[in-house]
Design a protein around this motif. Structure first.
Motif, PDB file in Angstrom:
ATOM      1  N   ILE A 164       0.821  -1.211   0.000  1.00  0.00           N
ATOM      2  CA  ILE A 164       0.000   0.000   0.000  1.00  0.00           C
ATOM      3  C   ILE A 164       0.855   1.261   0.000  1.00  0.00           C
ATOM      4  N   ASP A 165       2.056   1.196   0.580  1.00  0.00           N
ATOM      5  CA  ASP A 165       2.935   2.363   0.571  1.00  0.00           C
ATOM      6  C   ASP A 165       3.442   2.668  -0.832  1.00  0.00           C
ATOM      7  N   VAL A 166       3.676   1.631  -1.632  1.00  0.00           N
ATOM      8  CA  VAL A 166       4.102   1.825  -3.021  1.00  0.00           C
ATOM      9  C   VAL A 166       2.956   2.409  -3.838  1.00  0.00           C
ATOM     10  N   LEU A 167       1.763   1.871  -3.657  1.00  0.00           N
ATOM     11  CA  LEU A 167       0.623   2.279  -4.471  1.00  0.00           C
ATOM     12  C   LEU A 167       0.180   3.707  -4.187  1.00  0.00           C
ATOM     13  N   GLY A 173      -3.983  14.345  -1.250  1.00  0.00           N
ATOM     14  CA  GLY A 173      -5.430  14.213  -1.165  1.00  0.00           C
ATOM     15  C   GLY A 173      -5.863  13.016  -0.346  1.00  0.00           C
ATOM     16  N   ALA A 174      -7.151  12.685  -0.457  1.00  0.00           N
ATOM     17  CA  ALA A 174      -7.703  11.543   0.264  1.00  0.00           C
ATOM     18  C   ALA A 174      -7.175  10.252  -0.356  1.00  0.00           C
ATOM     19  N   ARG A 175      -6.479   9.450   0.441  1.00  0.00           N
ATOM     20  CA  ARG A 175      -5.865   8.214  -0.067  1.00  0.00           C
ATOM     21  C   ARG A 175      -6.658   7.032   0.487  1.00  0.00           C
ATOM     22  N   CYS A 176      -7.795   6.783  -0.131  1.00  0.00           N
ATOM     23  CA  CYS A 176      -8.732   5.789   0.393  1.00  0.00           C
ATOM     24  C   CYS A 176      -8.899   4.623  -0.573  1.00  0.00           C
ATOM     25  N   PHE A 197      -5.051   5.425   3.896  1.00  0.00           N
ATOM     26  CA  PHE A 197      -3.602   5.336   4.066  1.00  0.00           C
ATOM     27  C   PHE A 197      -3.046   6.679   4.517  1.00  0.00           C
ATOM     28  N   SER A 198      -2.077   6.619   5.447  1.00  0.00           N
ATOM     29  CA  SER A 198      -1.288   7.791   5.812  1.00  0.00           C
ATOM     30  C   SER A 198       0.144   7.324   6.042  1.00  0.00           C
TER      31      SER A 198
END
Length: 209
Positions: A164-167, A173-176, A197-198
């Protein structure tokens, strides 16, 4: 893309360093342009009112943060995945619009959730197991969305969570993202089962909690 037309290769350590550096830069913009500007990553490139300033989040995300970002294209090249049409991402952002919002992001203090923080070296396979009791793990697939009305990426649940960190590397913005199922041969996003994700970790929505 490099000058000779070949994709650049990035290992996960490089991606982590990039994400942290970009995150710090974007956060720093808040001191100059306000909290909304830093979260949206817009800096001073746009003088017009953003969608968030007008009461809607996510509309000023720049084009490069998409399924065509180099990190995402490299991930797609080696993982089983599907592409979801713009309507799927729009459905997720429409759902998010109906939840409590603060000045620049979801108001998690008002939303039932579980926080899964990153540890040193995460995400790792053991880190993915921490999602086993969350709604996200009810689904064999996860849809990664970047902006309303744009194509989204759907990949196998464990593989998406592990990377998820790569993607989302550097994405403003909102990383949902949300769970997805297969119904009558079609992939269907389950927008209520979403996570955000944060740089610190992932918050998972607990619908009905």
């Amino acid at each position: 893309m490099s000058g000779d037309g070949k994709d650049l290769n990035f290992d996960k350590a490089a991606v982590a360093r990039f994400t942290k550096g970009v995150g710090a830069t974007i956060d720093g913009l808040g001191d100059l342009g306000g909290a909304t500007g830093s979260v949206m990553g817009k800096g001073f490139s746009e003088l017009s009112m953003t969608g968030m300033e007008a009461g809607h989040h996510g509309l000023s995300v720049e084009e490069q943060w998409s399924i065509e970002h180099p990190f995402v294209r490299q991930w797609r090249a080696v993982h089983r995945h599907e592409l979801a049409g713009p309507d799927a991402a729009q459905e997720l952002f429409d759902y998010l619009d109906n939840l409590p919002w603060g000045a620049s992001r979801l108001s998690w203090s008002s939303i039932p959730n579980r926080f899964i923080p990153f540890g040193d070296g995460d995400p790792q396979p053991g880190w993915v197991e921490k999602f086993s009791s969350t709604p996200l793990k009810r689904h064999p697939w996860i849809m990664v969305a970047y902006a309303p009305g744009r194509e989204a990426l759907i990949g196998e649940s464990d593989e998406v969570l592990a990377d998820i960190d790569v993607l989302y590397a550097g994405s403003p913005g909102a990383r949902c993202f949300c769970g997805a199922d297969i119904s009558q041969g079609s992939l269907v996003p389950v927008v209520a089962d979403f996570g955000e994700f944060s740089d610190e970790g992932v918050r998972v929505h607990l619908p009905g909690g």
